[in-house]
Design an enzyme around this catalytic site. Structure first.
Site, PDB file in Angstrom:
ATOM      1  CG  ASP A   1      16.565  22.419  31.959  1.00 33.80           C
ATOM      2  OD1 ASP A   1      16.638  21.449  31.181  1.00 33.80           O
ATOM      3  OD2 ASP A   1      15.652  23.275  31.892  1.00 33.80           O
TER       4      ASP A   1
ATOM      5  CG  ASN B   1      18.257  39.356  30.431  1.00 34.65           C
ATOM      6  OD1 ASN B   1      18.329  38.497  29.542  1.00 34.65           O
ATOM      7  ND2 ASN B   1      17.097  39.732  30.951  1.00 34.65           N
ATOM      8  NE  ARG B   2      14.703  41.233  25.191  1.00 37.24           N
ATOM      9  CZ  ARG B   2      13.851  40.517  24.482  1.00 37.24           C
ATOM     10  NH1 ARG B   2      13.825  40.636  23.170  1.00 37.24           N
ATOM     11  NH2 ARG B   2      13.036  39.652  25.065  1.00 37.24           N
TER      12      ARG B   2
ATOM     13  CE  LYS C   1      11.884  24.242  30.341  1.00 33.42           C
ATOM     14  NZ  LYS C   1      13.332  24.362  30.125  1.00 33.42           N
TER      15      LYS C   1
ATOM     16  CB  THR D   1       9.098  22.541  26.752  1.00 32.32           C
ATOM     17  OG1 THR D   1      10.038  23.418  26.141  1.00 32.32           O
ATOM     18  CG2 THR D   1       7.925  22.338  25.804  1.00 32.32           C
TER      19      THR D   1
ATOM     20  CB  ALA E   1      17.695  28.241  30.012  1.00 34.22           C
TER      21      ALA E   1
ATOM     22  CG  ASN F   1      13.415  20.336  33.274  1.00 35.08           C
ATOM     23  OD1 ASN F   1      13.572  20.233  34.480  1.00 35.08           O
ATOM     24  ND2 ASN F   1      14.155  19.692  32.406  1.00 35.08           N
TER      25      ASN F   1
ATOM     26  CB  SER G   1      10.855  14.992  23.909  1.00 35.15           C
ATOM     27  OG  SER G   1      11.580  16.093  24.400  1.00 35.15           O
TER      28      SER G   1
ATOM     29  N   GLY H   1      16.264  34.140  31.963  1.00 36.19           N
ATOM     30  CA  GLY H   1      15.033  33.352  32.051  1.00 36.19           C
ATOM     31  C   GLY H   1      15.272  32.040  32.798  1.00 36.19           C
TER      32      GLY H   1
END
Ligand code: NDP
Length: 279
Positions: free
Chosen positions: A105, A153-154, A69, A65, A133, A90, A20, A131
Site C-alpha cells: 500500500d 482521527n475519531r 493485516k 485484507t 491504511a 497486505n 482482486s 488505522g
C-alpha cells in the site's frame, strides 16, 4: 505468455465484493503471466489453518485484507522494513516455504502521488484515520520528505499512538494528532481520507474541508465514479481504485519474481482501469 502457473490469492473476511480476482485475471493478459487467484475467506481464529493450507497448495504468495493485516504478523517468518514500521501486511511472498510479510500500500501511495504530479517534499499533509491504511500513508509521506503530517482521527488515542511511533522514525517530519472534527490547515498540499467515511456513512463536515487551489485529494476508499470525499474538489483527485490497482501490481512483483518499471506500472494501471469497467 509465460505458461508457468503462478498460484496466489486473497485472505480476509468478507471477500464477496473483492475486485482482486478480476484484477489478477486482467494482469494475466496485461503482464503475459498465468495467474490462478483464489479467495480464502478467513477470520482471525482460522488464520493458522488457512496458512497451513496455503503452504500445501504451493502458492507463490497472497494478499491480505481486513481484518487480518495486523493479526497476521505473528504468523510470519520475516517482515520487510516498511511492513515492520507500518505494522500492517497486505502482501505475503512465500519463498522456500517461508512467509515474508510486505506492505505494498505504501509504495502504491507514493507512485499514485508522483504520477499525478503531487510533490509533498517540504509540504504539509493531512490524513483522516489512524488505522493500517493511514499508517501506510503516513510512512509514504514522511519517507518522501513531508515537512508536516497531521493525523485527524475519531479516537484521539489512535492518532496520538501513530504520531508517537512515527515521530521517532522520521525526525524531519512534524507529526501532530488531532480530533476528527478539527479543521485542518488551509495551506496543506495533500488531504488523504484513510477512513471508510463517505462510503457507508455520510462524510462529516471536516472531511469536506477544501485547501488552496493547488491542493491534492487522495481517497483510499473507492466506489463506482467519484467518492463523496473526491466530489466537488477544485484540486486534483486521486482515487482509491488507482491505489488498489497499484498495490496489486506491486504484489505481482513479489509473486512473479521480477520488477516492473514505475512508468510501466502507471500504464498498466491505466489499462486495468479502462478494462475493469468500474467507474
Ligand atoms: P482500519 O480498520 O485499520 O482503520 C479504520 C480507520 O477508520 C480508523 O482510523 C477508524 O477510526 C476510522 N473509522 C472507521 N469507522 C469510522 C467512523 N464511523 N467514523 C469515524 N472514523 C471511522 O482500516 P484500514 O486503515 O485498513 O482501511 C481504511 C479505509 O481504507 C477502508 O475504507 C479501506 O477499504 C481503505 N483501503 C483502501 C486501499 C486501496 O487499495 N484503495 C488499501 C487499504 C485500505 P478509530 O481509530 O477511531 O476506530
Amino acid at each position: 505468455m509465460n505458461h508457468t502457473r503462478i498460484k496466489a490469492g486473497l485472505i480476509g473476511c468478507p471477500l464477496n465484493k473483492s475486485l482482486s480476482p478480476r484484477l489478477f485475471r486482467l494482469f494475466s493478459s496485461l503482464l503475459g503471466e498465468n495467474y490462478s487467484y483464489t479467495l480464502l475467506e478467513t477470520r482471525a481464529r482460522g488464520l493458522a489453518r488457512t496458512l497451513k493450507k496455503i503452504k500445501n497448495l504451493g502458492w507463490a504468495g497472497f494478499n491480505v485484507t481486513l481484518p487480518l493485516k495486523e493479526k497476521i504478523i505473528p504468523f510470519l517468518d520475516s517482515l520487510s522494513p516498511e511492513a515492520g514500521a507500518i505494522g500492517a501486511v497486505n502482501a505475503v511472498r512465500i519463498k522456500n516455504g517461508k512467509f515474508e510479510g510486505h506492505n505494498t500500500d505504501a509504495p502504491a501511495i507514493k507512485l499514485a502521488l508522483r504520477s499525478s504530479g503531487c510533490r509533498i517534499r517540504g509540504g504539509a499533509c493531512v490524513i483522516w484515520g489512524a488505522g493500517g491504511a493511514a499508517r501506510a500513508a503516513a510512512w509514504a509521506l514522511a519517507s518522501d520528505g513531508a515537512a508536516a503530517v497531521e493525523i485527524h482521527n475519531r479516537s484521539f488515542s489512535g492518532a496520538a499512538g501513530l504520531v508517537k511511533n512515527f515521530s521517532g522514525r522520521f525526525p524531519h517530519t512534524r507529526f501532530a494528532a488531532r480530533k476528527l472534527t478539527d479543521i485542518p490547515p488551509e495551506g496543506a498540499a495533500l488531504f488523504v481520507n484513510a477512513t471508510p467515511l463517505g462510503m457507508y456513512k455520510p462524510l462529516p463536515a471536516s472531511l469536506r474541508f477544501s485547501g488552496g487551489p493547488g491542493a491534492f485529494y487522495l481517497d483510499l476508499a473507492y466506489a463506482k465514479g467519484l467518492t463523496p470525499f473526491l466530489k466537488n474538489r477544485t484540486g486534483a483527485a486521486i482515487s482509491g481504485l488507482d491505489l488498489l490497482i497499484y498495490q496489486a501490481l506491486k504484489s505481482t512483483e513479489l509473486y512473479g519474481g521480477r520488477r516492473i518499471r514505475p512508468s510501466e506500472i502507471v500504464k498498466l494501471k491505466d489499462k486495468a482501469v479502462r478494462q475493469l469497467h468500474f467507474g
